[in-house]
Structure formats: structure tokens, C-alpha cells
Write a protein that holds these residues in place. Structure first.
Motif, PDB file in Angstrom:
ATOM      1  N   ILE A   1       1.678  61.678 -70.122  1.00 48.81           N
ATOM      2  CA  ILE A   1       0.281  61.371 -69.750  1.00 48.81           C
ATOM      3  C   ILE A   1      -0.493  60.952 -70.994  1.00 48.81           C
ATOM      4  N   GLY A   2      -0.229  61.630 -72.115  1.00 46.04           N
ATOM      5  CA  GLY A   2      -0.906  61.265 -73.361  1.00 46.04           C
ATOM      6  C   GLY A   2      -0.537  59.859 -73.812  1.00 46.04           C
ATOM      7  N   GLY A   3       0.737  59.489 -73.646  1.00 44.24           N
ATOM      8  CA  GLY A   3       1.184  58.148 -74.028  1.00 44.24           C
ATOM      9  C   GLY A   3       0.513  57.087 -73.169  1.00 44.24           C
ATOM     10  N   LEU A   4       0.378  57.392 -71.874  1.00 41.42           N
ATOM     11  CA  LEU A   4      -0.276  56.448 -70.961  1.00 41.42           C
ATOM     12  C   LEU A   4      -1.753  56.284 -71.333  1.00 41.42           C
ATOM     13  N   MET A   5      -2.412  57.405 -71.646  1.00 40.64           N
ATOM     14  CA  MET A   5      -3.838  57.320 -72.009  1.00 40.64           C
ATOM     15  C   MET A   5      -4.016  56.598 -73.345  1.00 40.64           C
ATOM     16  N   ALA A   6      -3.070  56.792 -74.267  1.00 39.97           N
ATOM     17  CA  ALA A   6      -3.155  56.079 -75.551  1.00 39.97           C
ATOM     18  C   ALA A   6      -3.023  54.573 -75.298  1.00 39.97           C
ATOM     19  N   TYR A   7      -2.135  54.205 -74.364  1.00 38.17           N
ATOM     20  CA  TYR A   7      -1.984  52.787 -74.022  1.00 38.17           C
ATOM     21  C   TYR A   7      -3.320  52.223 -73.489  1.00 38.17           C
ATOM     22  N   LEU A   8      -3.992  52.982 -72.628  1.00 36.71           N
ATOM     23  CA  LEU A   8      -5.263  52.494 -72.079  1.00 36.71           C
ATOM     24  C   LEU A   8      -6.303  52.290 -73.185  1.00 36.71           C
ATOM     25  N   ARG A   9      -6.237  53.111 -74.212  1.00 36.94           N
ATOM     26  CA  ARG A   9      -7.201  52.986 -75.317  1.00 36.94           C
ATOM     27  C   ARG A   9      -6.837  51.844 -76.253  1.00 36.94           C
ATOM     28  N   GLU A  10      -5.525  51.659 -76.474  1.00 36.64           N
ATOM     29  CA  GLU A  10      -5.098  50.836 -77.615  1.00 36.64           C
ATOM     30  C   GLU A  10      -4.428  49.515 -77.247  1.00 36.64           C
ATOM     31  N   ALA A  11      -4.151  49.283 -75.965  1.00 38.95           N
ATOM     32  CA  ALA A  11      -3.477  48.035 -75.595  1.00 38.95           C
ATOM     33  C   ALA A  11      -4.346  46.844 -75.998  1.00 38.95           C
ATOM     34  N   ASP A  12      -3.706  45.705 -76.142  1.00 39.66           N
ATOM     35  CA  ASP A  12      -4.417  44.485 -76.505  1.00 39.66           C
ATOM     36  C   ASP A  12      -5.329  44.085 -75.335  1.00 39.66           C
ATOM     37  N   ALA A  13      -6.647  44.164 -75.554  1.00 31.97           N
ATOM     38  CA  ALA A  13      -7.598  43.903 -74.465  1.00 31.97           C
ATOM     39  C   ALA A  13      -7.518  42.462 -73.966  1.00 31.97           C
ATOM     40  N   GLU A  14      -7.108  41.549 -74.845  1.00 34.94           N
ATOM     41  CA  GLU A  14      -7.024  40.130 -74.457  1.00 34.94           C
ATOM     42  C   GLU A  14      -5.986  39.907 -73.360  1.00 34.94           C
ATOM     43  N   HIS A  15      -4.891  40.695 -73.408  1.00 39.25           N
ATOM     44  CA  HIS A  15      -3.793  40.477 -72.462  1.00 39.25           C
ATOM     45  C   HIS A  15      -3.504  41.749 -71.687  1.00 39.25           C
ATOM     46  N   PHE A  16      -4.524  42.510 -71.355  1.00 39.10           N
ATOM     47  CA  PHE A  16      -4.284  43.832 -70.763  1.00 39.10           C
ATOM     48  C   PHE A  16      -3.629  43.726 -69.385  1.00 39.10           C
ATOM     49  N   GLN A  17      -2.600  44.549 -69.193  1.00 44.88           N
ATOM     50  CA  GLN A  17      -1.953  44.681 -67.883  1.00 44.88           C
ATOM     51  C   GLN A  17      -1.832  46.159 -67.557  1.00 44.88           C
TER      52      GLN A  17
END
Ligand SMILES: Cc1cc2nc3c(=O)[nH]c(=O)nc-3n(C[C@H](O)[C@H](O)[C@H](O)COP(=O)(O)OP(=O)(O)OC[C@H]3O[C@@H](n4cnc5c(N)ncnc54)[C@H](O)[C@@H]3O)c2cc1C
Length: 473
Positions: A377-393
Motif C-alpha cells: 500500500i505504501g508503494g502504491l501511495m508513493a507512486y501516486l505522489r511521485e509518478a510523472d504527472a505528464e504521463h500519469f496512468q
């Protein structure tokens, strides 16, 4: 008067309402069905599963297995009902969908502090805290109101998902790092195709079995979310002049321009995941590893996420959401479930729990601390915070979301088991800090009991079959 307004009585909304009830807060849970149906739901039950009846694998070396275990340790109402209504499905947790949804509906109804109102919410309430968990089929009126808070460009109505592969499974002797015309950093990995390979790939794309769009999805094919196979149908060379164009991408090994190039874009901070640019697809899950495995460099690729194109309402999480899943520009407006930028039943449930814990922290004047990034769950939440906003999926859980180990662990299965162990140990430590008194009755089990860590690595074909299975095909 309720302490919290929750909008959406799906998987996330139900988890959120029960967490808040157990934490001593009253909520009003708005669910628009049956007065206003969605194009996919069939009943008036809360927590209805709209498609597959499976939550995925429960095996400890699978990402879903770890996530389901973390949810269970949080006292998840969804996992409890799923376990009660499980049907035989090998190593997966599959359920009798009516029994499952009936169980969750009954459990929510049994809380005195949850008022269920069967009404559509057509505008975001002005007074918070509000938790939006309206899922992929958020009603049009509410979506329009949300867009006034998020801006049109950061609220999406369709998913056009390209497959994602793990970095370690890419054949580095074939691909090369380069950006087009060498502009900027060489951030992309490039898979070169010669003429013969390109035409074989196009033929396979055209021959592969696809998932038919649902009635409410047919409007989707505007440019930008057109499936790669639909683009290929326009002409055999259309991909070579479109997303697979090779200009400015000469192969340093030959000095020549390949006939076509599939670019791989980094998906996460640690560079453990790569996205196949322009390869959004409606091919059946079982077909995708075979067809995309024809791309040079991806012959043995591990597909951690398969492609899809479907109706989906979700936020650009890295752009819009704060660490506690509230809107950066309105900190009493929280998002849980799929609309917060995830995919999958178990993931949506987990983000319902997290959003509720964040609301609880706000009501108590505390700071919400998400689980460590070593947990699923922490990894998923980190992805939501840190993923590239330009190409977010939106993302399903997978082991690529977790930080790699510093020491080398031989064998994929052994690495995954080690990551799973670390995830659950760290998750327990996090839970112990959270003041979750209601968890006292939740039994602790050893997910690893009887796990044979010496099983030989699966062959390529078996790995592909497993990937398709894990994705729920
Ligand atoms: C067609 C389709 C098929 C899918 N199949 C799968 C699958 O097989 N496996 C999988 O893991 N995931 C699947 N998903 C993705 C996702 O896991 C599920 O959609 C999941 O149910 C999301 O959980 P949620 O709680 O975020 O939303 P939901 O479970 O959809 O709950 C949202 C609720 O909000 C209600 N609502 C919407 N707008 C309003 C409003 N304005 N006011 C009040 N109530 C409102 C809806 O009626 C609904 O009950 C699918 C998605 C779609 C669209």
C-alpha cells in the motif's frame, strides 16, 4: 450531524465508512444506485463487483497476495466478506458476487454511526471533510463539479493504458538509451525493429484477439487513446510513421536508423518499471505478452501491467493530491478508491482505508503518515505522489513499486518472497504506530507457512500465462 460525507458506496466508500465508524466518527454515505444506475452495475447493493469475481492471487510471492494480506491486517470489510463468500478458484480469492456484496451491505447497515443515503450527489459539498469514492463511473454531474476543483486537464474520463515491463527483464544487449535527436537526457530505452520484424509485429497485432468495447465506451477512440491495433488497421506503415517512428533514433551499435522503434519510458523514480510508449491496447490480456514479446529486447519481458483502454474517471494524482489523498488546493476534500488514480478491486479498497485514516487524522488534528514505501500500500501511495504527472496512468500493485534490495538476491521468486516478507514486517510496524484499537480481534496468520522457496523458476510460457492470470484475464 455527521462528521464526514462519503460519496460512493463501492469498495472504497464502504471501507472508508467502516474505518471511520470504528474510529468513532459518524458518516453519511451517499450511494446513487438504484435511483441512478451506472452503465456497469447491475444491482442496488453496496460494494458490487462490476466485472470479474476475482480479487487476484493470494500467494505470498504475488503482489496481490501481499496487498490482500495487508488489507486483512487492517481489518478490511471487503477481504472479510470475500473470504466468507469465496468460491473455489485455485490460488485466487474469487467470490460469489451476490453473497459478497450482500454481506458488505449488511455490515455497513449494522453500524449505527453510518447513515446510508440513496441519492446522487451532483456537486462537491462546500463543507468538509468530504471523501469522494465514486469510482470509474462517477456520475456526469459530479464529475463536472469535480472538474471545477481539479481543472479539466487533470480529471480523466478514459484510461488508455500501455503495458509496463520490469526493467530487469529488458534485454540490454538489444535496446539502447537515447532521446530523439539526442535532445536532453537519454531517458528512453529504444527497441529497434528491422523491416521484417516490424511487419511480423504488425501482422500479429492485426491477428490478435481484442476485447470488444462496452456500449458506453465506444466514444473513446479519439487520438491519444487509440489502441495500437486500431492505429495499425489504418495501414501497414501507419505505426512506422506514428508512435513507432524511428527518426532521430539511430542505433549506436549500427549507426543506422532502424525501420521502426518502440520506445520505453521510465515509469517510476527508481527506474524499475518501463512503459511501452504508444502501445495502449484492447488486445486480450492473454495475447499481449506474446505479441509485445515480439519486440526486440522484450523477448523475455516480465509484464507487470497489461494494457487496456476503457471508461474510467480518475484524477492526475501526482499533480493534484497531497500525501494524505486530499486535494492540494482544498485540504478537506479527500479521494479514495479508483478515482484517486489506482486500478483493481483490492487496490481501490486499500485506498478507501487510507483516505479514511487520513480523514481521521484531520478530524483529530494529527498528521497522516502513510505506510512505508516498502509495503504494497505504501508503494502504491508513493507512486501516486511521485509518478510523472505528464504521463500519469492509474496503477495496479506490483513488485516494481517497492524499492529494490541493496544486496543481490538470486531468482525472481526468492526476490519476491524477500520483498513480501519485508513488506509485511514493515506493515505490522506501521500498524503498531496507528492507534487502531479495533484490530485486536483480527487474527494474525503466517502468509508464508508451507511456502516452498526452492521451486524452480517458471519457463517463459508459464510466466506469460501467470502474468495474464494475475492481470485477471
Ligand atoms: C467496466 C469496468 C470493469 C472493471 N472490472 C474490473 C475487474 O474485473 N477487476 C478489477 O480488479 N477491477 C475492475 N475494474 C476497476 C475497479 O477495480 C473497479 O471499478 C472498482 O469497483 C473500483 O472501486 P471504487 O470503490 O473506487 O468504485 P466503485 O466500486 O465503482 O464504487 C463507486 C460507487 O459510487 C457510486 N457513485 C458514482 N457517482 C456517484 C454520485 N455522484 N453520487 C453518489 N454515488 C455515486 C456508484 O454507483 C458506485 O456504487 C473495472 C472497472 C470498470 C469500469
Amino acid at each position: 450531524m455527521a462528521d464526514v460525507t462519503i460519496i460512493g458506496g463501492g469498495l472504497a466508500g464502504c471501507e472508508a465508512a467502516r474505518v471511520l465508524a470504528q474510529a468513532g466518527f459518524a458518516s453519511t454515505l451517499f450511494e446513487m444506485r438504484p435511483a441512478r444506475p451506472t452503465p456497469a452495475h447491475q444491482s442496488d447493493r453496496l460494494a458490487e463487483l462490476v466485472c470479474s469475481n476475482s480479487f487476484g492471487s493470494v500467494l505470498p510471492h504475488t503482489s496481490k497476495g501481499v496487498l490482500l494480506e495487508e488489507l486483512r491486517r487492517l481489518g478490511s470489510i471487503v477481504v472479510r466478506a470475500a473470504t466468507r463468500h469465496a468460491v473455489p478458484a485455485g490460488a485466487s480469492l474469487a467470490v460469489d458476487r451476490e453473497g459478497f456484496a450482500g454481506d458488505v451491505t449488511g455490515a455497513i447497515g449494522a453500524f449505527d454511526s453510518i447513515e446510508v443515503r440513496r441519492e446522487e450527489v451532483t456537486a462537491v459539498p462546500a463543507t468538509g471533510p468530504v471523501l469522494v469514492a465514486t469510482g470509474p463511473l462517477t456520475s456526469d454531474a459530479l464529475a463536472a463539479s469535480l472538474a471545477t476543483h481539479t481543472g479539466d486537464a487533470s480529471l480523466y474520463f478514459y484510461d488508455a493504458i500501455a503495458p509496463i515491463v520490469s526493467a530487469e527483464s529488458i534485454d540490454r544487449s538489444v535496446v539502447y538509451a537515447k532521446s530523439r535527436y539526442d535532445k536532453g537526457e537519454p531517458d528512453f530505452l529504444n527497441c529497434p525493429l528491422d523491416e521484417e520484424q516490424y511487419h511480423a509485429f504488425v501482422d500479429a497485432l492485426l491477428a490478435a484477439e481484442s476485447v470488444a468495447p462496452k456500449d458506453f465506451e465506444t466514444a473513446c477512440y479519439f487520438e491519444g487513446c487509440m489502441p495500437i491495433e486500431a492505429m495499425a488497421e489504418r495501414g501497414r506503415e501507419s505505426l512506422a510513421f506514428g508512435p513507432l517512428r524511428p527518426v532521430g533514433l539511430n542505433d549506436p551499435k549500427t549507426g543506422r536508423r532502424p525501420y521502426a522503434v518502440v520506445q520505453l519510458r521510465r515509469e517510476d523514480r527508481d527506474g524499475q518499471l518501463y512503459n511501452l510508449v504508444g502501445c495502449q491496447t484492447k488486445m486480450r490480456y492473454g495475447e499481449q505478452p506474446r505479441v509485445f514479446g515480439m519486440i526486440p529486447g522484450l523477448q523475455s519481458a516480465d509484464f507487470v501491467r497489461l494494457g487496456a483502454v476503457h471508461r474510467n474517471t480518475f484524477l492526475n494524482a501526482p499533480r493534484l493530491l497531497a500525501d494524505d489523498l486530499s486535494l492540494k488546493t482544498r485540504r478537506d476534500l479527500f479521494f479514495g478508491g479508483l478515482v484517486a488514480g489506482t486500478e483493481g478491486y483490492a487496490e481501490s479498497s486499500a485506498l478507501g482505508v487510507m483516505a479514511a485514516l487520513a480523514v481521521r487524522a484531520k478530524l483529530r488534528g494529527e498528521t497522516f503518515v502513510p505506510p512505508p514505501r516498502t509495503t504494497m500500500i505504501g508503494g502504491l501511495m508513493a507512486y501516486l505522489r511521485e509518478a510523472d504527472a505528464e504521463h500519469f496512468q492509474p496503477m495496479n500493485v506490483n513488485f516494481g513499486l517497492l524499492p529494490p534490495f541493496e544486496e543481490k538476491i538470486k531468482g525472481k521468486r526468492a526476490r519476491r518472497l524477500a520483498a513480501a516478507r519485508r513488506a509485511l514486517t514493515d506493515f505490522d510496524a506501521w500498524i503498531a504506530e496507528q492507534d487502531l484499537g479495533w484490530l485486536e480481534g483480527v487474527p494474525t496468520e503466517d502468509l508464508f507457512e508451507g511456502v516452498d522457496e526452492t521451486v524452480p523458476r517458471a519457463g517463459r510460457r508459464a510466466r506469460r500465462r501467470d502474468a495474464a492470470k494475475e492481470a485477471g484475464d
